[in-house]
Design an enzyme around this catalytic site. Sequence first.
Site, PDB file in Angstrom:
ATOM      1  N   TRP A 241       6.752 -28.494 -12.222  1.00 59.58           N
ATOM      2  CA  TRP A 241       8.105 -28.606 -11.673  1.00 59.58           C
ATOM      3  C   TRP A 241       9.118 -28.712 -12.827  1.00 59.58           C
ATOM      4  O   TRP A 241       8.888 -29.424 -13.790  1.00 59.58           O
ATOM      5  CB  TRP A 241       8.207 -29.842 -10.762  1.00 59.58           C
ATOM      6  CG  TRP A 241       9.605 -30.060 -10.292  1.00 59.58           C
ATOM      7  CD1 TRP A 241      10.264 -29.369  -9.318  1.00 59.58           C
ATOM      8  CD2 TRP A 241      10.543 -31.009 -10.810  1.00 59.58           C
ATOM      9  NE1 TRP A 241      11.552 -29.824  -9.197  1.00 59.58           N
ATOM     10  CE2 TRP A 241      11.753 -30.846 -10.104  1.00 59.58           C
ATOM     11  CE3 TRP A 241      10.484 -31.982 -11.813  1.00 59.58           C
ATOM     12  CZ2 TRP A 241      12.885 -31.608 -10.353  1.00 59.58           C
ATOM     13  CZ3 TRP A 241      11.608 -32.745 -12.061  1.00 59.58           C
ATOM     14  CH2 TRP A 241      12.798 -32.552 -11.329  1.00 59.58           C
TER      15      TRP A 241
ATOM     16  N   ARG B  11       6.721 -36.062  -1.535  1.00 59.53           N
ATOM     17  CA  ARG B  11       8.176 -36.193  -1.394  1.00 59.53           C
ATOM     18  C   ARG B  11       8.519 -36.701   0.021  1.00 59.53           C
ATOM     19  O   ARG B  11       9.456 -36.241   0.664  1.00 59.53           O
ATOM     20  CB  ARG B  11       8.886 -34.874  -1.661  1.00 59.53           C
ATOM     21  CG  ARG B  11      10.320 -35.072  -2.146  1.00 59.53           C
ATOM     22  CD  ARG B  11      11.148 -33.814  -2.056  1.00 59.53           C
ATOM     23  NE  ARG B  11      12.436 -33.986  -2.721  1.00 59.53           N
ATOM     24  CZ  ARG B  11      13.560 -33.419  -2.308  1.00 59.53           C
ATOM     25  NH1 ARG B  11      13.586 -32.634  -1.270  1.00 59.53           N
ATOM     26  NH2 ARG B  11      14.681 -33.614  -2.962  1.00 59.53           N
TER      27      ARG B  11
ATOM     28  N   ASP C 219      14.266 -23.795   1.246  1.00 56.80           N
ATOM     29  CA  ASP C 219      13.506 -24.604   0.296  1.00 56.80           C
ATOM     30  C   ASP C 219      12.111 -24.923   0.855  1.00 56.80           C
ATOM     31  O   ASP C 219      11.872 -24.797   2.061  1.00 56.80           O
ATOM     32  CB  ASP C 219      14.298 -25.905   0.066  1.00 56.80           C
ATOM     33  CG  ASP C 219      14.067 -26.529  -1.292  1.00 56.80           C
ATOM     34  OD1 ASP C 219      13.096 -26.137  -1.966  1.00 56.80           O
ATOM     35  OD2 ASP C 219      14.848 -27.422  -1.674  1.00 56.80           O
TER      36      ASP C 219
ATOM     37  N   ASP D 226      14.530 -26.098 -10.931  1.00 59.11           N
ATOM     38  CA  ASP D 226      15.389 -27.278 -10.803  1.00 59.11           C
ATOM     39  C   ASP D 226      15.829 -27.779 -12.169  1.00 59.11           C
ATOM     40  O   ASP D 226      16.657 -28.687 -12.253  1.00 59.11           O
ATOM     41  CB  ASP D 226      14.639 -28.401 -10.072  1.00 59.11           C
ATOM     42  CG  ASP D 226      14.829 -28.305  -8.578  1.00 59.11           C
ATOM     43  OD1 ASP D 226      15.691 -27.524  -8.134  1.00 59.11           O
ATOM     44  OD2 ASP D 226      14.112 -29.005  -7.839  1.00 59.11           O
TER      45      ASP D 226
ATOM     46  N   ASP E 162      24.088 -28.148   0.005  1.00 53.49           N
ATOM     47  CA  ASP E 162      22.645 -28.373  -0.157  1.00 53.49           C
ATOM     48  C   ASP E 162      22.157 -29.451   0.812  1.00 53.49           C
ATOM     49  O   ASP E 162      22.839 -29.786   1.803  1.00 53.49           O
ATOM     50  CB  ASP E 162      22.356 -28.697  -1.638  1.00 53.49           C
ATOM     51  CG  ASP E 162      20.965 -28.280  -2.082  1.00 53.49           C
ATOM     52  OD1 ASP E 162      19.996 -28.950  -1.682  1.00 53.49           O
ATOM     53  OD2 ASP E 162      20.825 -27.275  -2.808  1.00 53.49           O
ATOM     54  N   ASP E 163      21.028 -30.009   0.547  1.00 52.15           N
ATOM     55  CA  ASP E 163      20.342 -31.010   1.367  1.00 52.15           C
ATOM     56  C   ASP E 163      21.283 -32.158   1.768  1.00 52.15           C
ATOM     57  O   ASP E 163      22.184 -32.518   1.019  1.00 52.15           O
ATOM     58  CB  ASP E 163      19.192 -31.569   0.500  1.00 52.15           C
ATOM     59  CG  ASP E 163      18.119 -32.227   1.316  1.00 52.15           C
ATOM     60  OD1 ASP E 163      18.305 -32.408   2.515  1.00 52.15           O
ATOM     61  OD2 ASP E 163      17.075 -32.557   0.720  1.00 52.15           O
TER      62      ASP E 163
HETATM   63  C1  DGJ Z   1      14.669 -28.852  -4.354  1.00 51.89           C
HETATM   64  C2  DGJ Z   1      15.590 -27.744  -4.777  1.00 51.89           C
HETATM   65  O1  DGJ Z   1      15.013 -26.993  -5.802  1.00 51.89           O
HETATM   66  C3  DGJ Z   1      16.916 -28.359  -5.190  1.00 51.89           C
HETATM   67  O2  DGJ Z   1      17.761 -27.378  -5.697  1.00 51.89           O
HETATM   68  C4  DGJ Z   1      17.520 -29.039  -3.999  1.00 51.89           C
HETATM   69  O3  DGJ Z   1      17.829 -28.082  -3.014  1.00 51.89           O
HETATM   70  C5  DGJ Z   1      16.563 -30.091  -3.463  1.00 51.89           C
HETATM   71  N1  DGJ Z   1      15.264 -29.554  -3.224  1.00 51.89           N
HETATM   72  C6  DGJ Z   1      17.100 -30.688  -2.181  1.00 51.89           C
HETATM   73  O4  DGJ Z   1      16.224 -31.526  -1.580  1.00 51.89           O
END
Ligand code: DGJ
Length: 678
Positions: A133, A380, A416, A486, A300-301
């Site tokens: 990651w 997660r 995602d 990320d 986003d989230d």
């Molecule tokens: C993982 C993604 O890669 C991030 O950019 C973001 O969207 C988060 N998840 C949100 O939970």
Amino acid sequence: MSGFQHKEFKKQPDTQHQLAPQIFPAYGGRHYQAPALKMTHADGVLTTDLVYASMRQTSLDENRTETVIFLKDSIYPVHVEVHFIAYRKENIISQFTEIYHNEKKDIQVEQIASSFVPLHAQAYYLTHFYGTWAHEMQQEEEMLTHGVKTIETRRGIQTTKAEHPSFILSINAPAQENSGDVYAGTLAWSGNYELSFEVDETGRLNIISGMHPFAATRTLSARDKLRTPEMLLAYSPNGKGEITRNFHNWGRKYGMMHADKLRPIVLNSWEGAYFNFTEQTITDMIDTAADFGVELFVLDDGWFGSKYPRNADNAGLGDWHVNTDKLPRGVGYLADYAASKGLQFGIWIEPEMVNPNSELAKKYPEWIVKSGQRDILPMRNQWVLDLTNPQVQDFIVETFDRILAMSPHINYVKWDANRSIDNVGSDYLPADKQSHFWHDYVTGLYHVYERIRAKHPDVQIQLCSAGGGRLDYGALKYHNEVWTSDNTNALDRIFIQHGANTFFPAMATGAHVSTSPNHQTGMMLPLKFRFDVAMSGRLGLELQPKDIKGDEIGFAKAAISCYKQIRPIIQWGDLYRLLSPYGPNGWASHMYVSQDKQQAVLFAYSLKYHGRTEYFETKLAGLDSTKQYKVTEINKQHEWSVFDGNEEVFSGDYLMNVGLMLHIGSAFESAVFLLEEQ
Ligand code: DGJ
């Protein structure tokens, strides 16, 4: 010595069979190496002997020819078709296999590869990509020795996080950019895979690529046909640079959605707000984004969940309705607001997953991937929905429809998928078909993508799996781009993008400027360096834009406007790598050249402090040696230029054979040049 003359010591193949490489060796007979097919016949016989039956060649259109080799077991009614689709202009071959039979009862397919490539040379150098990651697509090259080297995943999802199902195989010497015999491949499959490289005792290399046989035996009835994913293969006698350009051309034409449309500049809310926002936070971000010249805002989230509000990653996933405590006027209001400021609007979803703390998980426990009575392990804080189940597929398609129905101004979705599959199993699949899970999850996902694309062909969809965890052409073909990683730290991004752009074109790889110190690494980097790195992919921002202050505001606005000018060259141009970041001297450089060779953009990065007497120097590539080019430094931070010949005209011949020398050398200094034919 005389013993060597004895006939027992003469090199004599046991059979003709053994010396001639087969196109698709099955387990059986004298094929002692790893097979491309391993199956058990209805009567329990473990071996298969595929022999040539016929072949068919069809012109699919002016660019594509399909060749099918029909094989049949010498005794049993088992048929294997080996398909090759040759893409003439892009110089790519897609290979896949189909198996079917007419035995009296079901057969068990334990392994079936997409492709089998036998090579024979003095030495083999394998380049592949590993990571984790926020550290995806790290390049490694090694000389293969006797035995088997395997690249694989058993994660089910996030399949390209740790290894990538692709390779570059250089013959007799390490891979060079512009010379040497190079083979390459990348598997278009979003599930478990295995690529094996076996150098046998004769010195021959067999490359077998396809779905992972791990726990994936498939029962095949006489009614069924099993088709493998496509392995995309390329060969070049001119090094790996040409391989990359071939894959980019193929990808833009066949491997992703709408590559004929330039990608907008994005502001994504994640690193600027995370879960912590109100309506005002978002409208403020949109205002500033509009002022900066950004073209698309992505929420986003964190926008959904009411009984279990999504204010952290431990609740609400699966409950796809707006959290009105946070956003009283809903997402529709925000999308309309963005439109009123001239911005497109995008939204984040993670429809394959569910938090245990959600209405969905409580209502449909049978939809969750689980291994019988064992604990369902969270990762997660979330579980995976069972996409082998058609009800789950319907739920995802309906969710997608409902989300888009919130506003006609939503025209981008970030999809995602933030965990892998462990403790595998399905409440939907019968007991004797549990091993079908790995395959059926992926085909279930592709079925969902197809249904969504049939209804929403023009919505832009970003492919994300905690960053670049699902970076493959199997999924990308339904998407417009990927979220490359990320990790938004520009120094790390140079390496990650170098890897990702080996097979995937710049317009497919989201690259965002984030704040400093960087949230993933804590590293502080100049804004110019951050922009110069992000501009070599699909540029975006990933920060609270109000955090750009003082002089940096003018620079950021100018950089965004500069990207708009050079965007067609980067997004549609040919990539030429000049200095690898893996090189010994702490430089990196590459350029994009327009297909007509009239324009080019050069990027140059200093990755460390270079002594006062060391300077950046490189020859350019990909230009027309007979053309004259004006070389202009762009995206500058100062009045002066790092190039003494700035704005002067040079021949393509000079630029490619003498090159440029630049005054950069401090740590994280960078420069961008536009070359225009005069
Ligand atoms: C993982 C993604 O890669 C991030 O950019 C973001 O969207 C988060 N998840 C949100 O939970």
